[in-house]
Design a protein around this motif. Sequence first.
Motif, short mmCIF file in Angstrom:
data_model
loop_
_atom_site.label_atom_id
_atom_site.label_comp_id
_atom_site.label_asym_id
_atom_site.label_seq_id
_atom_site.Cartn_x
_atom_site.Cartn_y
_atom_site.Cartn_z
N HIS A 56 0.63 -1.24 0.09
CA HIS A 56 -0.07 -0.20 0.20
C HIS A 56 0.70 1.35 -0.06
O HIS A 56 0.57 2.42 -0.58
CB HIS A 56 -0.96 0.04 1.17
CG HIS A 56 -1.89 -1.16 1.19
ND1 HIS A 56 -3.07 -1.09 0.36
CD2 HIS A 56 -1.83 -2.22 1.91
CE1 HIS A 56 -3.80 -2.31 0.61
NE2 HIS A 56 -2.99 -2.83 1.57
N ARG A 192 -6.36 -13.43 1.71
CA ARG A 192 -6.23 -11.87 2.21
C ARG A 192 -6.68 -11.83 3.87
O ARG A 192 -7.51 -10.95 3.85
CB ARG A 192 -7.16 -11.11 1.19
CG ARG A 192 -6.49 -11.03 -0.23
CD ARG A 192 -5.11 -10.48 -0.19
NE ARG A 192 -5.18 -9.26 0.26
CZ ARG A 192 -5.50 -7.93 -0.29
NH1 ARG A 192 -5.79 -8.21 -1.64
NH2 ARG A 192 -5.25 -6.76 0.02
N ASP A 194 -4.95 -9.97 5.27
CA ASP A 194 -4.35 -8.47 5.53
C ASP A 194 -5.61 -7.63 5.63
O ASP A 194 -5.40 -6.50 6.15
CB ASP A 194 -3.31 -8.13 4.51
CG ASP A 194 -3.77 -8.24 3.31
OD1 ASP A 194 -4.32 -9.32 2.70
OD2 ASP A 194 -3.91 -7.09 2.83
N THR A 195 -6.63 -7.86 5.03
CA THR A 195 -7.63 -6.96 4.76
C THR A 195 -7.94 -6.19 6.08
O THR A 195 -8.16 -4.89 6.21
CB THR A 195 -8.87 -7.61 4.02
OG1 THR A 195 -8.46 -8.01 2.63
CG2 THR A 195 -9.83 -6.25 3.80
N ALA A 199 -7.34 -2.52 7.62
CA ALA A 199 -8.41 -1.53 7.96
C ALA A 199 -8.22 -0.58 8.99
O ALA A 199 -8.86 0.65 9.31
CB ALA A 199 -9.66 -2.17 8.06
#
Length: 454
Positions: A56, A192, A194-195, A199
């Motif tokens: 990111h 995923r 990691d979502t 957040a």
Amino acid sequence: MTTAIVWLRQDLRLTDNPALYHACRTCDHIIPLFIDDPLPTSVSQLGAASRAWLHHSLQDLDTRLQAIGNRLTLQQGAALPILQKLIAATGATHVYWNRVYDPQSLARDKHIKEALKPSCAVHSFNASLLNEPWEVLKADSTPYKVFTPFWKAMLKHGIQHLPLPLPERIPTPPLQPESLPLETLGFLPRIRWDTGMMAHWQVGEEAAMQKLHDFLPTHGGAYKEARNFPAQPGTARLSPHLHFGEISPRQAVYHTERHLAEQPSAENGLRHFMQEIGWREFAYYLLYHFPHTVERALDARFDHFPWADNYTDVLERWQRGQTGFPIIDAGMRELWQTGWMHNRVRMIVASLLTKNLLVPWQVGEQWFRDTLVDADLASNVLGWQWVAGCGADAAPYFRIFNPTLQEQTFDPDGEYIRRWIPELQTRDYPLPIVDLKASRERALAKFSQIKMTG
């Protein structure tokens, strides 16, 4: 016409970026480059949580570059052949980078600089520390091993530096080099998980600076006391942004000093906040001067410490937040869900693992390195060695945190614990994993076996 490759690593920002700033002042065209060169045999390789953050952060940096007409070039593999190939393809005349300080990267960068010198000019800068590790030494020219005299020497040397501005322009090359799609670098996990973790965060340069400016007027003045209470928003939570260089320590100190000039009543808290930045500085300082501490204790007596041999079961309970000590388990679950843990709680969970359970500090450091979004190698190693009693402190082994007393002192209303352990009032919560008094006495007895060797 001159072209510069700016090799970005732990400096994912456009402002106060010395390599980028000087490249823009010197050269006609700029190629911002990030290479996923993880040195797979190195302890400096990023863990899973940090790699998710990195995805990111790179995405944000590329967006900022595209907004001014340039873009980030992404490559994967060994850095030297990639740089050589890119120099040949673009006719680059200069390579700029900001230094990183772990032992493996230092050796790699020295080799790369020598290899590239015949073909182009190579320039490196300090972008991640207040001062270079070799600039602050004792009177006998040896490095400090204790924080307080180190920090006094740092303050005397000077920690205030005017951050470099955003370059007026970052001119794109006539022909953009090929770049890998960010998704192909594999920073995000296939499943995923990691979502939910991400957040909890906003990533990138603007988010980092906003977080600092929000913290200073609201919590900066009370920082010295409030930073110890995990249920309170008393910390800046800048550590992952500092780790990836989305903000520099020089920017943090500069803006803190500016705020302090306007709000002198906040001095007690803000001076302590800057001292905590000093601890990060001290971690890099020790890593530079004592590179063996990545894997071995600074205190050589601990090379002979009788750690537990079979700790698989207790380690798993610790990792899962099932130790039966609420503040420990709350911290481990906060880590698992957010990729971060409050610093006071980090010390408590590390103390239980290394002293009450006698698990080697390297095992805990490895777990943190894989699960923390701010898994900075230098700070992680320093923190674990400090708590384990084998690092940079005067007489640290006798400091054994009692999780029950820590809970009563720093989470007296149980707010932090209830946030992460909803089943605490049910029969599902486990009994304590170890007897605190007996395990404390056992740890001190084992320490007595090695202390006479020093």
